[in-house]
Design a protein around this motif. Structure first.
Motif, PDB file in Angstrom:
ATOM      1  N   MET A   1      12.848   3.076 -10.871  1.00 24.10           N
ATOM      2  CA  MET A   1      12.014   3.991 -10.098  1.00 24.10           C
ATOM      3  C   MET A   1      10.792   4.424 -10.899  1.00 24.10           C
ATOM      4  SD  MET A   1      15.225   6.050  -8.382  1.00 24.10           S
ATOM      5  CE  MET A   1      14.494   7.635  -8.574  1.00 24.10           C
ATOM      6  N   LEU A   2      10.974   4.720 -12.178  1.00 21.67           N
ATOM      7  CA  LEU A   2       9.808   5.174 -12.951  1.00 21.67           C
ATOM      8  C   LEU A   2       8.819   4.047 -13.170  1.00 21.67           C
ATOM      9  CD1 LEU A   2       9.786   4.584 -16.323  1.00 21.67           C
ATOM     10  CD2 LEU A   2      11.650   6.189 -16.192  1.00 21.67           C
ATOM     11  N   ALA A   3       9.320   2.814 -13.321  1.00 23.51           N
ATOM     12  CA  ALA A   3       8.404   1.667 -13.437  1.00 23.51           C
ATOM     13  C   ALA A   3       7.668   1.443 -12.118  1.00 23.51           C
ATOM     14  CB  ALA A   3       9.173   0.415 -13.835  1.00 23.51           C
ATOM     15  N   GLY A   4       8.385   1.503 -11.006  1.00 22.15           N
ATOM     16  CA  GLY A   4       7.776   1.292  -9.692  1.00 22.15           C
ATOM     17  C   GLY A   4       6.824   2.400  -9.301  1.00 22.15           C
ATOM     18  N   HIS A   5       7.129   3.621  -9.723  1.00 26.70           N
ATOM     19  CA  HIS A   5       6.238   4.748  -9.442  1.00 26.70           C
ATOM     20  C   HIS A   5       4.885   4.522 -10.102  1.00 26.70           C
ATOM     21  CE1 HIS A   5       4.620   8.865 -10.195  1.00 26.70           C
ATOM     22  NE2 HIS A   5       4.953   9.003  -8.924  1.00 26.70           N
ATOM     23  N   GLU A   6       4.908   4.056 -11.338  1.00 25.46           N
ATOM     24  CA  GLU A   6       3.644   3.756 -12.026  1.00 25.46           C
ATOM     25  C   GLU A   6       2.877   2.668 -11.276  1.00 25.46           C
ATOM     26  OE1 GLU A   6       1.804   2.548 -16.347  1.00 25.46           O
ATOM     27  OE2 GLU A   6       3.890   2.013 -15.942  1.00 25.46           O
ATOM     28  N   LEU A   7       3.561   1.604 -10.875  1.00 22.68           N
ATOM     29  CA  LEU A   7       2.896   0.509 -10.167  1.00 22.68           C
ATOM     30  C   LEU A   7       2.327   0.975  -8.827  1.00 22.68           C
ATOM     31  CD1 LEU A   7       5.425  -2.312 -11.066  1.00 22.68           C
ATOM     32  CD2 LEU A   7       3.104  -1.986 -11.978  1.00 22.68           C
ATOM     33  N   HIS A   8       3.030   1.876  -8.163  1.00 22.00           N
ATOM     34  CA  HIS A   8       2.509   2.468  -6.921  1.00 22.00           C
ATOM     35  C   HIS A   8       1.186   3.181  -7.197  1.00 22.00           C
ATOM     36  CE1 HIS A   8       2.077   5.161  -3.496  1.00 22.00           C
ATOM     37  NE2 HIS A   8       2.111   6.168  -4.353  1.00 22.00           N
ATOM     38  N   HIS A   9       1.152   3.977  -8.247  1.00 16.35           N
ATOM     39  CA  HIS A   9      -0.075   4.729  -8.539  1.00 16.35           C
ATOM     40  C   HIS A   9      -1.199   3.840  -9.051  1.00 16.35           C
ATOM     41  CE1 HIS A   9       0.762   8.784  -7.330  1.00 16.35           C
ATOM     42  NE2 HIS A   9       2.017   8.576  -7.705  1.00 16.35           N
ATOM     43  N   VAL A  10      -0.872   2.765  -9.731  1.00 16.78           N
ATOM     44  CA  VAL A  10      -1.915   1.811 -10.129  1.00 16.78           C
ATOM     45  C   VAL A  10      -2.601   1.285  -8.869  1.00 16.78           C
ATOM     46  CG1 VAL A  10      -2.294  -0.499 -11.087  1.00 16.78           C
ATOM     47  CG2 VAL A  10      -0.952   1.187 -12.358  1.00 16.78           C
ATOM     48  N   GLU A  11      -1.813   0.980  -7.857  1.00 18.27           N
ATOM     49  CA  GLU A  11      -2.385   0.507  -6.591  1.00 18.27           C
ATOM     50  C   GLU A  11      -3.249   1.583  -5.941  1.00 18.27           C
ATOM     51  OE1 GLU A  11      -0.466  -0.481  -2.338  1.00 18.27           O
ATOM     52  OE2 GLU A  11       0.246  -1.776  -3.962  1.00 18.27           O
ATOM     53  N   VAL A  12      -2.774   2.819  -5.944  1.00 17.31           N
ATOM     54  CA  VAL A  12      -3.549   3.920  -5.357  1.00 17.31           C
ATOM     55  C   VAL A  12      -4.854   4.114  -6.135  1.00 17.31           C
ATOM     56  CG1 VAL A  12      -3.591   6.422  -4.931  1.00 17.31           C
ATOM     57  CG2 VAL A  12      -1.528   5.088  -4.366  1.00 17.31           C
ATOM     58  N   PHE A  13      -4.775   4.118  -7.461  1.00 19.38           N
ATOM     59  CA  PHE A  13      -5.985   4.285  -8.268  1.00 19.38           C
ATOM     60  C   PHE A  13      -6.988   3.168  -7.993  1.00 19.38           C
ATOM     61  CE2 PHE A  13      -3.424   6.949 -11.325  1.00 19.38           C
ATOM     62  CZ  PHE A  13      -4.196   8.081 -11.219  1.00 19.38           C
ATOM     63  N   THR A  14      -6.505   1.975  -7.802  1.00 19.81           N
ATOM     64  CA  THR A  14      -7.375   0.830  -7.559  1.00 19.81           C
ATOM     65  C   THR A  14      -7.984   0.890  -6.163  1.00 19.81           C
ATOM     66  OG1 THR A  14      -6.061  -0.507  -9.066  1.00 19.81           O
ATOM     67  CG2 THR A  14      -7.485  -1.692  -7.523  1.00 19.81           C
ATOM     68  N   GLU A  15      -7.148   1.096  -5.159  1.00 19.27           N
ATOM     69  CA  GLU A  15      -7.604   1.044  -3.771  1.00 19.27           C
ATOM     70  C   GLU A  15      -8.358   2.297  -3.323  1.00 19.27           C
ATOM     71  OE1 GLU A  15      -4.195   0.178  -1.362  1.00 19.27           O
ATOM     72  OE2 GLU A  15      -4.028  -1.869  -2.142  1.00 19.27           O
ATOM     73  N   ARG A  16      -7.933   3.458  -3.748  1.00 12.70           N
ATOM     74  CA  ARG A  16      -8.508   4.693  -3.218  1.00 12.70           C
ATOM     75  C   ARG A  16      -9.468   5.394  -4.157  1.00 12.70           C
ATOM     76  NH1 ARG A  16      -2.965   6.657  -0.463  1.00 12.70           N
ATOM     77  NH2 ARG A  16      -2.825   4.965   1.044  1.00 12.70           N
ATOM     78  N   TYR A  17      -9.262   5.212  -5.460  1.00 14.96           N
ATOM     79  CA  TYR A  17     -10.132   5.880  -6.423  1.00 14.96           C
ATOM     80  C   TYR A  17     -11.173   4.918  -7.001  1.00 14.96           C
ATOM     81  CZ  TYR A  17      -6.863   9.840  -6.443  1.00 14.96           C
ATOM     82  OH  TYR A  17      -6.079  10.902  -6.076  1.00 14.96           O
ATOM     83  N   GLY A  18     -11.039   3.641  -6.714  1.00 11.87           N
ATOM     84  CA  GLY A  18     -12.010   2.663  -7.193  1.00 11.87           C
ATOM     85  C   GLY A  18     -11.957   2.370  -8.679  1.00 11.87           C
ATOM     86  N   LEU A  19     -10.828   2.588  -9.301  1.00 10.19           N
ATOM     87  CA  LEU A  19     -10.714   2.292 -10.746  1.00 10.19           C
ATOM     88  C   LEU A  19     -10.319   0.854 -10.981  1.00 10.19           C
ATOM     89  CD1 LEU A  19      -8.964   5.500 -12.129  1.00 10.19           C
ATOM     90  CD2 LEU A  19     -11.360   4.873 -12.270  1.00 10.19           C
TER      91      LEU A  19
END
Length: 162
Positions: A144-162
């Motif tokens: 879960m902690l590994a997947g949570h990070e991967l979820h946020h990497v996707e959010v940072f990429t798609e929504r924050y433009g990082l």
């Protein structure tokens, strides 16, 4: 076998089929932190959404919570663990944390998680406890902690433009 609440299935599904320590050692959030500037830390992709700073704090906080749950259960403690309010944690987080602070915290938390996982035998990872009112085993918490990070990497990429 991974035992967890249905809510966490999306996180777990993101984890590649590879040794978990290897997945965590990749530190995908680190690359995004490195691409971020101090000026971007207060950026929100929509009103009411977390800033980049708040989202990074959330990632470290959540890894700490999941790792604590993992330790608690792996060590055989059967006492139920409460849930945590992620929005409350963010509200009381360090609103002036610099990019350097956030990076150092991310790496310190990840180093601690990896050190813990390296010392746990399979039988400890298979122990079952309770968190947020659901049965969960230590192995699932690591995923879960590994997947949570991967979820946020996707959010940072798609929504924050990082």
């Amino acid at each position: 076998m991974l035992i967890h609440a249905p809510y966490y299935s999306g996180y777990i599904a993101r984890v590649p089929d590879a040794p978990l320590a290897e997945v965590l050692e990749r530190r995908p959030l680190a690359a995004l932190i490195d691409r971020c500037s101090e000026e971007q830390l207060d950026y929100r992709y929509a009103p009411g959404k977390w800033s980049i700073r708040e989202a990074l704090i959330h990632c470290s906080d959540t890894e700490r919570v999941f790792a604590y749950r993992l330790l608690w259960i792996a060590r055989g403690n059967a006492s139920p663990l409460p849930g945590f309010d992620q929005d409350e944690f963010v509200e009381y987080g360090p609103s002036d944390a610099t990019l350097e602070d956030l990076s150092a915290e991310y790496h310190a938390v990840r180093d601690a998680t990896l050190a813990l996982l390296r010392t746990l035998p399979d039988e400890a990872l298979d122990r079952i406890g309770e968190a947020s009112g659901y049965a969960v085993n230590a192995r699932a918490l690591a995923h879960m902690l590994a997947g949570h990070e991967l979820h946020h990497v996707e959010v940072f990429t798609e929504r924050y433009g990082l």
